[in-house]
Scaffold this motif. Sequence first.
Motif, PDB file in Angstrom:
ATOM      1  N   LYS A  16       0.832  -1.213   0.000  1.00 24.34           N
ATOM      2  CA  LYS A  16       0.000   0.000   0.000  1.00 24.34           C
ATOM      3  C   LYS A  16       0.862   1.257   0.000  1.00 24.34           C
ATOM      4  CE  LYS A  16      -1.953  -1.099   3.928  1.00 24.34           C
ATOM      5  NZ  LYS A  16      -1.189  -2.320   4.221  1.00 24.34           N
ATOM      6  N   SER A  17       1.794   1.295   0.949  1.00 23.77           N
ATOM      7  CA  SER A  17       2.637   2.502   1.040  1.00 23.77           C
ATOM      8  C   SER A  17       3.445   2.696  -0.228  1.00 23.77           C
ATOM      9  CB  SER A  17       3.587   2.396   2.232  1.00 23.77           C
ATOM     10  OG  SER A  17       2.860   2.313   3.421  1.00 23.77           O
ATOM     11  N   THR A  18       3.933   1.597  -0.759  1.00 27.47           N
ATOM     12  CA  THR A  18       4.716   1.683  -1.994  1.00 27.47           C
ATOM     13  C   THR A  18       3.880   2.294  -3.115  1.00 27.47           C
ATOM     14  OG1 THR A  18       5.989  -0.234  -1.306  1.00 27.47           O
ATOM     15  CG2 THR A  18       6.069   0.343  -3.636  1.00 27.47           C
ATOM     16  N   MET A  40       2.082  10.924   5.173  1.00 30.50           N
ATOM     17  CA  MET A  40       2.813   9.673   5.338  1.00 30.50           C
ATOM     18  C   MET A  40       2.383   8.866   6.547  1.00 30.50           C
ATOM     19  SD  MET A  40       6.692  10.252   4.200  1.00 30.50           S
ATOM     20  CE  MET A  40       7.007  11.518   5.371  1.00 30.50           C
ATOM     21  N   GLU A  41       2.605   7.579   6.408  1.00 29.69           N
ATOM     22  CA  GLU A  41       2.365   6.657   7.511  1.00 29.69           C
ATOM     23  C   GLU A  41       3.228   7.066   8.712  1.00 29.69           C
ATOM     24  OE1 GLU A  41       2.590   2.471   6.243  1.00 29.69           O
ATOM     25  OE2 GLU A  41       3.976   2.205   7.898  1.00 29.69           O
ATOM     26  N   GLY A  42       2.642   6.973   9.889  1.00 24.54           N
ATOM     27  CA  GLY A  42       3.413   7.310  11.084  1.00 24.54           C
ATOM     28  C   GLY A  42       3.524   8.809  11.313  1.00 24.54           C
ATOM     29  N   LEU A  72      -3.672   9.368   1.895  1.00 21.24           N
ATOM     30  CA  LEU A  72      -3.548   9.158   3.337  1.00 21.24           C
ATOM     31  C   LEU A  72      -3.039   7.754   3.604  1.00 21.24           C
ATOM     32  CD1 LEU A  72      -6.892  10.723   4.667  1.00 21.24           C
ATOM     33  CD2 LEU A  72      -4.674  11.813   4.355  1.00 21.24           C
ATOM     34  N   ASP A  73      -1.909   7.668   4.266  1.00 29.98           N
ATOM     35  CA  ASP A  73      -1.347   6.349   4.540  1.00 29.98           C
ATOM     36  C   ASP A  73      -1.586   5.947   5.990  1.00 29.98           C
ATOM     37  OD1 ASP A  73      -0.031   3.977   4.372  1.00 29.98           O
ATOM     38  OD2 ASP A  73       1.854   4.801   3.581  1.00 29.98           O
ATOM     39  N   GLU A  74      -2.536   5.058   6.169  1.00 30.46           N
ATOM     40  CA  GLU A  74      -2.907   4.539   7.486  1.00 30.46           C
ATOM     41  C   GLU A  74      -3.024   5.594   8.575  1.00 30.46           C
ATOM     42  OE1 GLU A  74      -1.662   0.769   8.719  1.00 30.46           O
ATOM     43  OE2 GLU A  74      -0.689   0.275   6.803  1.00 30.46           O
ATOM     44  N   PRO A  75      -3.960   6.523   8.392  1.00 32.73           N
ATOM     45  CA  PRO A  75      -4.138   7.541   9.427  1.00 32.73           C
ATOM     46  C   PRO A  75      -4.616   6.947  10.755  1.00 32.73           C
ATOM     47  CG  PRO A  75      -5.861   7.715   7.757  1.00 32.73           C
ATOM     48  CD  PRO A  75      -4.853   6.741   7.244  1.00 32.73           C
ATOM     49  N   TYR A  87       6.580  -4.490  14.105  1.00 31.95           N
ATOM     50  CA  TYR A  87       7.135  -4.516  12.750  1.00 31.95           C
ATOM     51  C   TYR A  87       7.412  -3.095  12.251  1.00 31.95           C
ATOM     52  CZ  TYR A  87       7.183  -4.974   7.691  1.00 31.95           C
ATOM     53  OH  TYR A  87       7.521  -4.883   6.375  1.00 31.95           O
ATOM     54  N   ARG A  88       6.474  -2.211  12.528  1.00 34.02           N
ATOM     55  CA  ARG A  88       6.647  -0.823  12.122  1.00 34.02           C
ATOM     56  C   ARG A  88       7.899  -0.213  12.716  1.00 34.02           C
ATOM     57  NH1 ARG A  88       1.642  -0.091  10.898  1.00 34.02           N
ATOM     58  NH2 ARG A  88       1.644  -0.756   8.742  1.00 34.02           N
ATOM     59  N   ASP A  89       8.068  -0.487  13.986  1.00 35.92           N
ATOM     60  CA  ASP A  89       9.221   0.108  14.654  1.00 35.92           C
ATOM     61  C   ASP A  89      10.500  -0.250  13.929  1.00 35.92           C
ATOM     62  OD1 ASP A  89       7.829  -0.379  17.968  1.00 35.92           O
ATOM     63  OD2 ASP A  89       7.480   1.134  16.442  1.00 35.92           O
ATOM     64  N   VAL A  90      10.596  -1.485  13.520  1.00 37.87           N
ATOM     65  CA  VAL A  90      11.772  -1.933  12.784  1.00 37.87           C
ATOM     66  C   VAL A  90      11.909  -1.144  11.493  1.00 37.87           C
ATOM     67  CG1 VAL A  90      12.781  -3.867  11.542  1.00 37.87           C
ATOM     68  CG2 VAL A  90      11.660  -4.238  13.747  1.00 37.87           C
ATOM     69  N   LYS A  91      10.770  -0.970  10.821  1.00 33.48           N
ATOM     70  CA  LYS A  91      10.815  -0.286   9.538  1.00 33.48           C
ATOM     71  C   LYS A  91      11.249   1.168   9.695  1.00 33.48           C
ATOM     72  CE  LYS A  91       7.114  -0.508   7.059  1.00 33.48           C
ATOM     73  NZ  LYS A  91       6.079  -0.714   6.045  1.00 33.48           N
ATOM     74  N   HIS A  92      10.726   1.833  10.712  1.00 36.33           N
ATOM     75  CA  HIS A  92      11.086   3.241  10.906  1.00 36.33           C
ATOM     76  C   HIS A  92      12.556   3.384  11.229  1.00 36.33           C
ATOM     77  CE1 HIS A  92       6.858   4.992  11.493  1.00 36.33           C
ATOM     78  NE2 HIS A  92       7.101   4.512  10.305  1.00 36.33           N
TER      79      HIS A  92
HETATM   80 MG   LIG Z   1       2.418   0.918   4.781  1.00 31.08          MG
END
Ligand SMILES: [Mg+2]
Lengths: 312, 272
Positions: free
Chosen positions: B49-51, B96-98, B172-175, B258-263
């Motif tokens: 999705k984000s991509t 952006m997400e986050g 909007l990315d995962e608001p 998982y998000r934390d890792v990505k950020h």
């Molecule tokens: Mg995403």
Amino acid sequence: MSDLLYMVLVAPFKDMAGAPAFLVEVLIGGVFAGLMYSLVALGFVLIYKASGVFNFAQGVMVLFAALTLVGLLERGAPVVVALALTVAVMVGLAYAIERVVLRPLVNQPQIILFMATIGLNFFLEGFGEMAWGANVKKLDIGIPDRSFIVRGVQINELELTAAVTAAVLVTLLALFFQTTRIGRALRAVADDHEAALSIGIPLKTIWVVVWSVAGVVAIVAGLMWGAKSGVQFSLSLIALKALPVLILGGFESVPGAIVGGLIIGVGEKLGEVYWGPLVGGAIENWFAYVLALAFLLVRPQGLFGEKIIERV
Amino acid sequence: MASAAPRPLLSVSNIEVIYDHVILVLKGVSLQVPEGGIVTLLGANGAGKSTTLKAISGLLRTERGEVTKGTIEFQGRAIHRQNPSEVVKHGIVQVMEGRHVFEHLTVEENLLTGAYTRRNGHSTKKDLEVVYHYFPRLVERRGFKAGYISGGEQQMVAIGRALMARPKMMLLDEPSMGLAPMLVKEIFDIVGRLHREEGVAVLLAEQNATMALQVAQHGYVMENGRIVLDGDAKTISENEDIKEFYLGLTGVGQRKSYRDVKHYRRRKRWLS
Ligand SMILES: [Mg+2]
Ligand SMILES: Nc1ncnc2c1ncn2[C@@H]1O[C@H](COP(=O)(O)OP(=O)(O)O)[C@@H](O)[C@H]1O
């Protein structure tokens, strides 16, 4: 033993108290040197904040700016014209750096960009000397290097002018950052460059602006320092003094660069004059590094290192 | 010839996205957003999705991603080779997400940076009023550093900031990420109002399918870099497979780590 303690801990302060006018002179000398360090450190901080690049070439930019200015003056340009042209050259340099160095290296690891600035360092050094010659030059901007005396304190006109100029420059920069649209965008990029991109702030423009500002700061530093001690290769070495200033003040802090520079400038002058004789002098050469090292152990983020806001 | 359908505002046709020259992430994605529509892009974590959103906004390149096949057209103009600031000028802004607020800037300064691409100081004031009208909570926070306000308020700042660019379309990315259900509802309601009252089109990427399908008119379901299903929001929410596989699938705790890792990964790469 107690003799030694006396010499280190008591005697210097007695000397200070004994000749207050002289102490003030030493302090003023320290402030002057410190402001020069601050200016160079400020150039580092601006570029680091806005692009994450540690600009190894900042010191050479000071030399290059001073060489350009002297070169133009020697060819008969009036001071104002020479200054304006030097500003134009530094802005042009910023454009060129963005185009030739930064843009192609976008997205590369920080260390690569650091290496690129080392390359830039040698290029500017060679290019500057090729264009303007390598011999020591006198920079005369029409402010005499003479002193007047106020209440028994000798004040050097040139140093005073330099200090005031530096203070004005720093104030203008602070206003620029706090109140203008571009300044706000610069702070936004420093905070989160991806988010800045997402709302359409073009990083390229921002980079040109910070490198230009760093270039102008370099001109002022080169001008003041060069007027004091001549324009020569060693000018680029004041960048080495900027490093401890950065450690002290924090790599990302504008006020840190200013206060850090002052502390180091004043500290090393006091050290040299009052404690120097104890160890045979030359404290000035290493004092800054020792202070920075000690500081690193206690407060690695620097005096004003930006707080990392942690939320859950 | 069936040419009666109006040209969509945004049209993504069969795009392929590759990261780092080797990692193929999107494998032929097509989707459309009509003029003034709200479309949601659903899918589990890692679906792409984000991509997809970043391919549209041009932010992809900052992560060494590239659209290698297909086209993205906005109002008939190809935008997949443009950089983010050009895309913003055309009228597309991504949130952006986050959240990504500027933590050391005040709430109001954050909003003002959103107007960067528009130089007219006069209308900036008016737009600020509009943002405060939709997000009244931000009024009392205007002087606070954005790093110190709550997550919900940060999300409002991020959306408000995007609004300041006067977009025709918001991505909007995962608001809803990391927010309490009440707040999610509040934010989605505001997005719905923005759409109705300001005519802003929205492409909404979400894992929270239940919420997203309530505001959206149309939905796409993504899996593994492909669109596996699309239809109007009502049809999708009634689809049995979707109910089972997507509406139930919201492993919040797992998602967070998982998000934390990505950020973390993103922070480390600086200049871009
Ligand atoms: Mg995403
Ligand atoms: N910068 C990147 N480099 C390499 N792979 C990436 C990058 N960003 C995302 N991916 C991969 O692409 C896939 C889709 O990710 P993403 O678009 O973030 O999905 P979603 O937003 O649906 O969770 C994931 O497998 C992810 O690991």
